[in-house]
Write a protein that holds these residues in place. Structure first.
Motif, PDB file in Angstrom:
ATOM      1  N   LEU A 112       1.525   5.605   1.390  1.00 32.54           N
ATOM      2  CA  LEU A 112       1.051   6.987   1.430  1.00 32.54           C
ATOM      3  C   LEU A 112      -0.292   7.065   2.128  1.00 32.54           C
ATOM      4  N   MET A 161      -0.007   6.510   5.833  1.00 33.60           N
ATOM      5  CA  MET A 161       0.554   7.688   6.511  1.00 33.60           C
ATOM      6  C   MET A 161      -0.507   8.773   6.669  1.00 33.60           C
ATOM      7  N   VAL A 162      -1.185   9.060   5.556  1.00 34.21           N
ATOM      8  CA  VAL A 162      -2.177  10.140   5.622  1.00 34.21           C
ATOM      9  C   VAL A 162      -3.305   9.765   6.576  1.00 34.21           C
ATOM     10  N   ARG A 186      -3.006   8.153   9.272  1.00 36.70           N
ATOM     11  CA  ARG A 186      -2.572   8.280  10.659  1.00 36.70           C
ATOM     12  C   ARG A 186      -2.641   9.714  11.169  1.00 36.70           C
ATOM     13  N   ILE A 187      -2.389  10.660  10.284  1.00 39.93           N
ATOM     14  CA  ILE A 187      -2.296  12.034  10.779  1.00 39.93           C
ATOM     15  C   ILE A 187      -3.678  12.643  10.906  1.00 39.93           C
ATOM     16  N   MET A 208      -3.288  17.476   3.030  1.00 38.39           N
ATOM     17  CA  MET A 208      -2.373  16.446   2.556  1.00 38.39           C
ATOM     18  C   MET A 208      -3.044  15.611   1.464  1.00 38.39           C
ATOM     19  N   ARG A 209      -4.326  15.306   1.704  1.00 41.14           N
ATOM     20  CA  ARG A 209      -5.036  14.479   0.747  1.00 41.14           C
ATOM     21  C   ARG A 209      -5.150  15.199  -0.592  1.00 41.14           C
ATOM     22  N   MET A 224      -1.943  15.077  -2.341  1.00 45.78           N
ATOM     23  CA  MET A 224      -1.737  13.731  -2.848  1.00 45.78           C
ATOM     24  C   MET A 224      -2.390  13.547  -4.220  1.00 45.78           C
ATOM     25  N   ILE A 245       5.454  11.057  12.250  1.00 50.11           N
ATOM     26  CA  ILE A 245       4.695  10.611  11.075  1.00 50.11           C
ATOM     27  C   ILE A 245       4.214  11.810  10.285  1.00 50.11           C
ATOM     28  N   TRP A 246       3.790  12.836  11.017  1.00 48.26           N
ATOM     29  CA  TRP A 246       3.312  14.040  10.338  1.00 48.26           C
ATOM     30  C   TRP A 246       4.436  14.653   9.503  1.00 48.26           C
ATOM     31  N   THR A 285       5.139  12.527   6.454  1.00 52.46           N
ATOM     32  CA  THR A 285       4.103  12.714   5.440  1.00 52.46           C
ATOM     33  C   THR A 285       4.292  14.043   4.720  1.00 52.46           C
ATOM     34  N   MET A 307       4.850  14.648   0.738  1.00 49.70           N
ATOM     35  CA  MET A 307       3.989  15.524  -0.049  1.00 49.70           C
ATOM     36  C   MET A 307       4.809  16.585  -0.778  1.00 49.70           C
ATOM     37  N   ILE A 334       6.401  15.140  -3.722  1.00 52.13           N
ATOM     38  CA  ILE A 334       5.455  14.977  -4.828  1.00 52.13           C
ATOM     39  C   ILE A 334       5.285  16.294  -5.581  1.00 52.13           C
TER      40      ILE A 334
END
Lengths: 369, 302, 281
Positions: free
Chosen positions: B95, B98-99, B101-102, B109-110, B113, C10-11, C14, C18, C21
């Protein structure tokens, strides 16, 4: 009037004693620099004067009043820290005015004092910035400004220039000197940089391992170092020291290098072991030195390295397998291995006891002048 | 005594500052633990107060250590922790990578998370009890609507499915702490070693294996240390999801302690077990703390 | 595949993770607004048809179908217990954290280790002796009893976090303030505290969340509406013959909302506090 007196001041951390009974009298308005290698106890001494460290034994008095038990705020001192210790959450104006605000002074008075300090130090355009938005030199000025607004009895500086680059350092050195002339106050200044000590001090106090080794004016300690430690610590490049032995009215430095006994040392016992000291400025190749008067010895020495600096060239020469530094004025190219004739000005040479490193004084009784 | 007095006098300020913290922990943690250590050697039952003085030596410990239920629960707990911590670490690492990278929307996103971190374990348990319910749970409903399964799957009844469901809930809850801390490590990572490795001809995998991962290890161990401080939170999840049942099939050490103490009212024996659980927690924390210290020393070069 | 395409993939991946989750939480939130009837219907109803605040009214005893669970009292208990124990724990912990950050004294590192170890004791293991001792002293089933316990379990972590934040404030700032005329007390409040403030706030919020979410201890130390907290109260629903899923969901939402808001406020400081406490020894 604010003299600072230290009498038999001792500092212990637990069992370990780090300052061993220092005695020092600092006159009103005197600029005193404590200098020494790191760990010599100079900062601890300063912090004891400030009240940031407790005094384990002895007595410190400021303006005739013993301050041993007074907290820092009641000693009427101000201090410039190595890392400036500016309050990051306050603007320059608030930093400058903080001490007066704590003292409960009126708003207008605080502003006036802050503006005045800013004026002296050229900080007026930055009054509303925070320390984070200032350059190193500007922060340094704010730290000094914060020290002067309260008109303290004593200024304490703890290695204030060590975080600046070389150019800024020499510039701030001048400003500190000027500042001392403008706001005449007693100053105690700690540094490990002997150049700072020489240029700023009225009087230098050289410390080592928690003891004071020598006290004197910059010229005093430069010209008459009490031992080999001071001799090598003060002055740049460091004094050359070569071990030798008194032998037949001369000093034998090696099998083929002998120097006549300098004036005033005739009483030296035959066979006495000494350390012979001289500065690079007093060892120059023939024809490339300053016109020397007085006693001169001539030595032929091989040169191992030449460092041209422009106006002069520093030469590394060899005596008895030991490298010594010499100076060449009006330089010409020198190639390694070349053997040059050097002139050594004996009047500026020093002798130290080989065992203890203590300075041997010239005796006048033999003198003819 | 004299030395004690001198110690106090020389360190009066820090000791005074620490005194309230030490006091309250003495009263609420140490004192009760001493008491429970004592009761572990008695036949204390809540319903018979006088049994507090019924000293029976090591019999509780002997009983506990020969009890098959206890060993089953302990084994299940260790398995549970091993599976959960490892998966949390791996998933958290993925995770975070991935985060990292973007670029677009990284902050959002964080934040998402971190979402599970805010959940009380009891809520996590409830949430998955609800989702995995065999009649009305969204998982069963979805499987049936999509025609993937004809009849309801007993997620919370079957031995291994229930174990898996509970582990799933635990992992959902705690992966984010790994992800967050590893991400912090990635942000703090210096660029130079990576670039140097690239110049030296490393592939992306080699760069990750030999540069990135060693740098991240201290962060992973911090996460492990923080996690092992409260591994026992799994009690809440199990308590609400299955209550240790059915028939003790999902009993973890902590639920067994609670049942022995409060339902069977055997305080003495429960306290003996509790000490085993305390040692387990301390062991996990100590283990990862040691690893953290070692990794930090190793990393001195950076 | 170009770099841009790969980044895009990748975006998307991700984003999907998310989303995954979030789904369990969102499902609970959705259920909180649906009537029980719709939740229980077979085959499942996927598109909600009937969203309302009825469940919330019910659990607070306001609507037509009253739930016999005093969620209002539980909320009040949770709030009082969490706020009080947080304030006390942060005061105590801050003082301890300051001592560790600023003073050197023999036995410091082992003292630190022992304080932290006290945090590793599982709640359920600690609940056994506390249950007995609190019964003897009359603290059982009182808010005060829970507050004392929560304060103690929050102190070690608060010390850890605040110690890290105080260590970040250079020592010479306090010295400079004292030379500028402050007493040590003034120097702390005017210089060191403002600089560590955000860190202390996050330590406070962390302590609050721990208290707010705690279950193992509270479930044993509280019995009545006078002291039961929300997490303990949530279990009331499962004790009934049929589980009121909608009501439970509504209560879950009530528990999560304060936690959600507070965590968003401090997320940045929280990460900072956790990492530099551990990495930059």
């Amino acid at each position: 009037m604010a003299e600072v007196s230290l009498r038999k001041v001792i500092k212990r951390y637990g069992q370990m004693e780090v300052v061993h009974g220092i005695d020092l009298e600092i006159a009103h308005n005197e600029f005193v620099v404590l200098v020494g290698p790191s760990g010599c106890g100079k900062s601890t001494t300063l912090r004891m004067i400030a009240g940031l460290e407790e005094i384990s034994d002895g007595e410190i008095a400021i303006g005739g009043k013993v301050v041993n038990r007074l907290p820092p705020r009641q000693r009427n001192i101000s201090m410039v820290f190595q890392n400036y210790a500016l309050y990051p959450h306050m603007t320059v104006r608030e930093n400058l005015g903080f001490s007066l605000k704590i003292a409960g002074k009126a708003r207008e008075e605080i502003d006036r004092a802050a503006d005045e300090a800013a004026q002296i130090l050229g900080l007026t355009p930055y009054m509303d910035r925070t320390p984070g938005e200032l350059s190193g030199g500007q922060r340094q000025r704010v730290a000094m400004g914060r020290a002067i607004v309260r008109h303290p009895d004593v200024f304490l500086f703890d290695e204030p220039l060590s975080n600046l680059d070389a150019k800024l350092r020499s510039q701030m050195r001048i400003e500190i000197k000027k500042l001392h002339q403008t706001v005449a106050t007693t100053v105690v200044y700690v540094t490990h940089d002997q150049v700072e000590a020489m240029t700023l001090a009225d009087r230098i106090v050289i410390m080592r391992d928690g003891h004071i080794v020598q006290t004197g004016t910059p010229l005093d300690v430069f010209e008459r170092p009490v031992n080999t430690f001071v001799a090598t610590f003060i002055g740049s490049p460091a004094m050359n020291l070569v071990d030798g032995m008194a032998e037949g009215g001369a000093i034998r430095l090696s099998d083929n290098v002998r120097v006549p006994l300098p004036h005033g040392f005739a009483a030296l016992a035959e066979g006495q072991r000494v350390t012979f000291g001289f500065r690079a400025d007093n060892l120059m190749p023939l024809g490339h030195g300053l016109a020397e008067t007085g006693e001169v010895a001539t030595l032929e020495l091989p040169v191992s390295l030449a460092e041209p600096l422009g106006a002069e060239t520093l030469l590394l020469a060899e005596i008895a397998g030991k490298e010594v530094q010499a100076k060449m004025m009006h330089p010409r190219p020198v190639s390694p291995g070349e053997v040059l004739k050097f002139q050594l000005a004996l009047d500026y040479c020093h002798l130290f006891d080989a065992e203890s490193g203590v300075r041997l004084e010239r005796k006048r009784d033999h003198g003819t002048d | 005594m004299k030395r004690m007095r001198r110690y106090v006098r020389n360190n009066a300020v820090p000791l005074a500052l620490l005194a309230p913290a030490v006091m309250i922990i003495l009263v609420v943690v140490l004192l009760p633990l001493i008491f429970s250590f004592y009761t572990g050697f008695t036949n204390y039952r809540l319903i018979r107060p006088e049994s507090l003085w019924d000293f029976i030596g090591l019999r509780n410990y002997a009983r506990v250590l020969t009890d098959a239920d206890f060993w089953a629960a302990l084994w299940r707990t260790v398995l549970f922790l091993t599976v959960a911590l490892n998966l949390e670490m791996l998933l958290g690492l993925c995770l975070a990578l991935m985060v990292n990278r973007i670029t677009w929307g990284q902050r959002t996103m964080r934040t998402i998370m971190m979402f599970p971190m805010m959940f009380s374990p009891i809520l996590v348990g409830f949430q998955f009890k609800y989702m995995f319910n065999d009649t009305i749970g969204v998982v069963n409903n979805a499987l049936q609507s999509l025609g993937l399964s004809q009849k309801a799957i007993p997620f919370l009844v079957d031995r291994w499915l229930a174990f898996g469901s509970i582990a799933f809930a635990e992992i959902w809850m705690s992966t984010s702490i790994f992800a967050i801390l590893i991400l912090a490590g990635l942000f703090a990572m210096p660029r130079d070693p990576i670039e140097a490795a690239r110049v030296d001809g490393c592939t992306s995998w080699q760069v990750f294996r030999h540069i990135t991962l060693p740098f991240l290890m201290p962060f992973i161990y911090i996460a492990m240390t923080i996690r092992s401080l409260d591994v026992a939170r799994a009690y809440d999840i199990v308590d609400v999801m299955t209550g240790g049942g059915p028939a003790g099939r999902t009993e973890l050490l902590w639920t067994l302690i609670a049942r022995t103490a409060y339902d069977d009212a055997r305080m003495g024996r429960a306290n003996a077990m509790a000490y085993v659980s305390i040692l387990l927690s301390i062991f996990f924390t100590w283990f990862f703390f040691r690893k953290l210290m070692a990794a930090r020393q190793h990393l001195g070069a950076f | 595949m170009s770099r841009g395409q790969r980044d895009f993939l990748i975006w998307v991946a991700t984003f999907l993770v998310m989303l995954a989750i979030c789904i369990p939480g969102l499902w609970v939130v959705l259920s909180a607004f649906r009537p029980n009837g719709e939740i229980l219907t077979k085959p499942a109803v996927w598109i909600p048809r009937d969203l309302s605040f009825d469940n919330f009214r019910a659990i607070f005893g306001l609507g037509d179908n009253v739930v016999g669970i005093p969620v209002g009292s539980y909320f009040w208990n949770s709030a009082v217990i969490s706020v009080t124990s947080t304030v006390v724990a942060v005061t105590i912990g801050m003082s301890g954290g300051y001592a560790f950050a600023r003073y050197r004294f023999p036995g410091k590192s082992s003292a630190f280790l022992w304080l932290m170890l006290s945090r590793t004791v599982p709640g359920i293991a600690l609940s056994l002796p506390l249950f007995i001792l609190w019964s003897w002293t009359g603290l059982i089933d009182t808010k005060l009893g829970v507050i004392i316990v929560y304060t103690a379990i929050n102190v070690p972590f608060t010390i850890w976090l605040t110690e890290g934040f105080f260590r970040q404030v250079p020592r010479d700032l306090s010295e400079a303030a004292q030379i500028d005329g402050c007493t040590p007390w003034q120097a702390f409040w005017k210089v060191e505290f403002p600089l560590a403030k955000s860190g202390i706030a996050s330590a406070a919020i962390f302590a609050f969340l721990t208290s707010w979410n705690e279950y193992a201890l509270a479930s044993q130390l509280t019995r009545s509406t006078d002291s039961k907290t929300l997490p303990v109260g949530l279990m009331d629903f499962t004790a009934q013959f049929t589980i009121d899923w909608a009501g439970m969901s509504a209560m879950a939402v009530i528990i999560i909302i304060p936690a959600l808001i507070l965590t968003f406020l401090v997320q940045k400081h929280l990460i900072a506090g956790l990492t530099f406490g551990g990495v930059k020894g």
